[in-house]
Design a protein around this motif. Structure first.
Motif, PDB file in Angstrom:
ATOM      1  N   SER A 253      49.600  43.193   9.966  1.00  0.00           N
ATOM      2  CA  SER A 253      48.143  43.130  10.101  1.00  0.00           C
ATOM      3  C   SER A 253      47.810  42.350  11.374  1.00  0.00           C
ATOM      4  O   SER A 253      47.850  41.122  11.372  1.00  0.00           O
ATOM      5  N   THR A 255      44.945  42.128  12.667  1.00  0.00           N
ATOM      6  CA  THR A 255      43.695  41.407  12.400  1.00  0.00           C
ATOM      7  C   THR A 255      43.962  40.016  11.847  1.00  0.00           C
ATOM      8  O   THR A 255      43.348  39.028  12.260  1.00  0.00           O
ATOM      9  N   HIS A 256      44.902  39.902  10.909  1.00  0.00           N
ATOM     10  CA  HIS A 256      45.225  38.601  10.326  1.00  0.00           C
ATOM     11  C   HIS A 256      45.839  37.667  11.367  1.00  0.00           C
ATOM     12  O   HIS A 256      45.585  36.461  11.355  1.00  0.00           O
ATOM     13  N   LEU A 259      42.929  36.418  13.471  1.00  0.00           N
ATOM     14  CA  LEU A 259      42.138  35.437  12.733  1.00  0.00           C
ATOM     15  C   LEU A 259      42.855  34.091  12.656  1.00  0.00           C
ATOM     16  O   LEU A 259      42.234  33.027  12.782  1.00  0.00           O
ATOM     17  N   THR A 290      34.530  40.286  23.608  1.00  0.00           N
ATOM     18  CA  THR A 290      34.867  40.227  22.182  1.00  0.00           C
ATOM     19  C   THR A 290      33.630  40.403  21.318  1.00  0.00           C
ATOM     20  O   THR A 290      33.647  41.147  20.318  1.00  0.00           O
ATOM     21  N   ASN A 294      33.095  43.555  18.804  1.00  0.00           N
ATOM     22  CA  ASN A 294      33.057  43.266  17.375  1.00  0.00           C
ATOM     23  C   ASN A 294      31.711  43.634  16.750  1.00  0.00           C
ATOM     24  O   ASN A 294      31.642  44.073  15.598  1.00  0.00           O
ATOM     25  N   LEU A 299      35.407  44.928  14.324  1.00  0.00           N
ATOM     26  CA  LEU A 299      36.860  44.771  14.301  1.00  0.00           C
ATOM     27  C   LEU A 299      37.288  43.683  13.338  1.00  0.00           C
ATOM     28  O   LEU A 299      38.282  43.822  12.621  1.00  0.00           O
ATOM     29  N   VAL A 300      36.545  42.599  13.328  1.00  0.00           N
ATOM     30  CA  VAL A 300      36.840  41.489  12.425  1.00  0.00           C
ATOM     31  C   VAL A 300      35.550  41.093  11.728  1.00  0.00           C
ATOM     32  O   VAL A 300      34.524  40.906  12.370  1.00  0.00           O
ATOM     33  N   SER A 326      32.364  35.525  13.493  1.00  0.00           N
ATOM     34  CA  SER A 326      33.692  36.113  13.630  1.00  0.00           C
ATOM     35  C   SER A 326      34.005  36.439  15.079  1.00  0.00           C
ATOM     36  O   SER A 326      35.124  36.228  15.551  1.00  0.00           O
ATOM     37  N   LEU A 330      36.968  34.693  17.127  1.00  0.00           N
ATOM     38  CA  LEU A 330      37.977  35.616  17.643  1.00  0.00           C
ATOM     39  C   LEU A 330      38.210  35.371  19.129  1.00  0.00           C
ATOM     40  O   LEU A 330      39.356  35.347  19.604  1.00  0.00           O
TER      41      LEU A 330
END
Length: 422
Positions: A253, A255-256, A259, A290, A294, A299-300, A326, A330
């Protein structure tokens, strides 16, 4: 009069004293909150406590080592609470005070590690862990991270001492002990396994090395000892996780990982803003790009301090808050990653800094392999190493913003923990 007050605050010695006092008060508030909280087990506490029940039932047997289908970490947590149940009776608040006691031991170990690294202001630097909000929930609840962090920190301290000792027998013994303790940390949280990838950096030639020719030998002893117990456990499981939990790490992931970088970046902003050494125009460009991406593509989408946001914001404002916040964190994460790589290059002749910095980055990015959900708990395991590398950037170059940052971190940490317990 105003300038006089600011001048006094701007004195690093005064900032240091006040910041240390705030962090000590924060630690006292952490203890008080746990003692005064009467709520029973919450969050993941009852899931992990099932492993203690398993140990009580089967003893230290193969059946126990096979684990459960509700708790992914290894057996360290169960063993710790099994040994201390005569004191805690596996009830709150006693079971939560275990992690607070271990947190204090981590602070003491950091004091000695900073001393080994030739720093001053040892308690000021070490108690800085309290100003990182993500440390509070894992310290104030009976979760699995703190015991693993304790053994990892102790292990690294012993390894650094072994590598600098002029006595071959002492170096050999300390390397063996350090490896054994690090093996226990992996049995507490498997993510510590990634730190072994950073070990070769300890052999980078450095002007301060005393045992340059024999460092490989002691590092090899450490590595060999560190993997024995985890290798046995992983063989029993048939992988890095209990069979019932194998699905939580399927695939990757990104994304994780992003984050986790973001939470680490926020922690570093509190600890040492000087860590971020990129040009401000470059930072602004990263943030704007970003934010735009986003907001358009989502995206997040995560709420920092989610439990607090849900308590105080309506559903509509939660969405706006989530996307905007977020995007901001990010961007901080991306800037943090680039700054970390730059700082490693700038300190390329300091093998201890390189090792600790790369270990920190690997721990932060290990969230990529935890795919079922993201939690700041995963990032929090890197905080002790974040403290150790940030010292170069916060000990002599601070402004009067140090005190508000430390206060903010403690307050946010307390509120976050309270939101879980309440």
């Amino acid at each position: 009069m105003k300038m006089t007050i600011l001048g006094k605050l701007n004195s690093f010695q005064n900032q240091e004293t006040i910041s240390l006092l705030i962090n000590i008060i924060g630690f006292c508030f952490l203890i008080a909150k746990i003692i005064l909280t009467k709520t029973s087990y919450t969050y993941d506490e009852p899931l992990h406590l099932k492993t203690v029940e398993l140990l009580n039932h089967y003893g230290l047997s193969l059946q126990f080592l096979k684990g459960t289908d509700v708790s992914a970490p290894g057996p360290l947590y169960a063993i710790v609470h099994y040994l201390l149940q005569g004191i805690t009776h596996l009830q709150v608040p006693g079971i939560r005070l275990v992690n607070i006691s271990f947190l204090f031991l981590i602070i003491v170990i950091l004091v000695y590690t900073f001393r080994q690294m030739k720093y001053k202001k040892l308690w000021f630097l070490s108690f800085g862990i309290m100003s990182v909000p993500i440390i509070w929930p894992i310290s104030g609840m009976a979760l699995t991270e703190i015991p693993a962090m304790l053994f990892a920190c102790l292990s690294i301290l012993l390894l650094l001492v072994a590598l600098e000792s002029k006595n071959n027998f002492s170096s050999l013994l300390l390397s063996l002990l350090a490896g054994g303790f690090f093996g226990l940390s992996i049995l507490g949280r498997q993510t510590f396994l990634v730190m072994l990838l950073a070990l070769p950096l300890l052999t980078v030639p450095s002007p301060n090395n005393t045992n340059q020719n024999s460092r490989w030998k002691y590092i090899f002893i450490f590595l060999t000892t560190a993997i024995i117990m985890p290798a046995i456990q992983f063989y029993i499981w048939g992988g890095l996780l209990p069979p019932g939990q194998a699905g939580i790490s399927t695939g990757f992931s990104i994304t994780h990982g992003l984050l986790s970088l973001s939470y680490a970046g926020i922690a570093m902003l509190i600890l040492a803003p000087n860590w971020f050494s990129l040009e401000w125009k470059f930072n602004v460009q990263i943030f704007l790009i970003t934010l735009l991406l986003n907001l358009i593509f989502g995206l997040v989408d995560i709420k920092p301090a989610m439990s607090l946001a849900q308590r105080f914001l309506s559903d509509g404002f939660q969405t706006i808050y989530s996307r905007g916040a977020s995007s901001f964190i990010l961007a901080i994460g991306i800037i943090f990653c680039i700054s970390t790589i730059k700082n490693m290059w700038n300190n390329r002749n300091d093998n201890v800094f390189l090792f600790l910095c790369f270990s920190m980055l690997l721990l932060v990015l290990s969230s990529i392999k935890i795919t079922h959900l993201f939690s700041s708990r995963y990032t929090a395991t890197s905080v002790p190493f974040m403290l150790l590398v940030s010292a170069k950037y916060n000990q002599y170059q601070e402004s009067y913003w140090k005190i508000p940052r430390v206060a903010f971190g403690n307050i946010l940490g307390f509120l976050t923990l309270a939101s879980y317990l309440n």
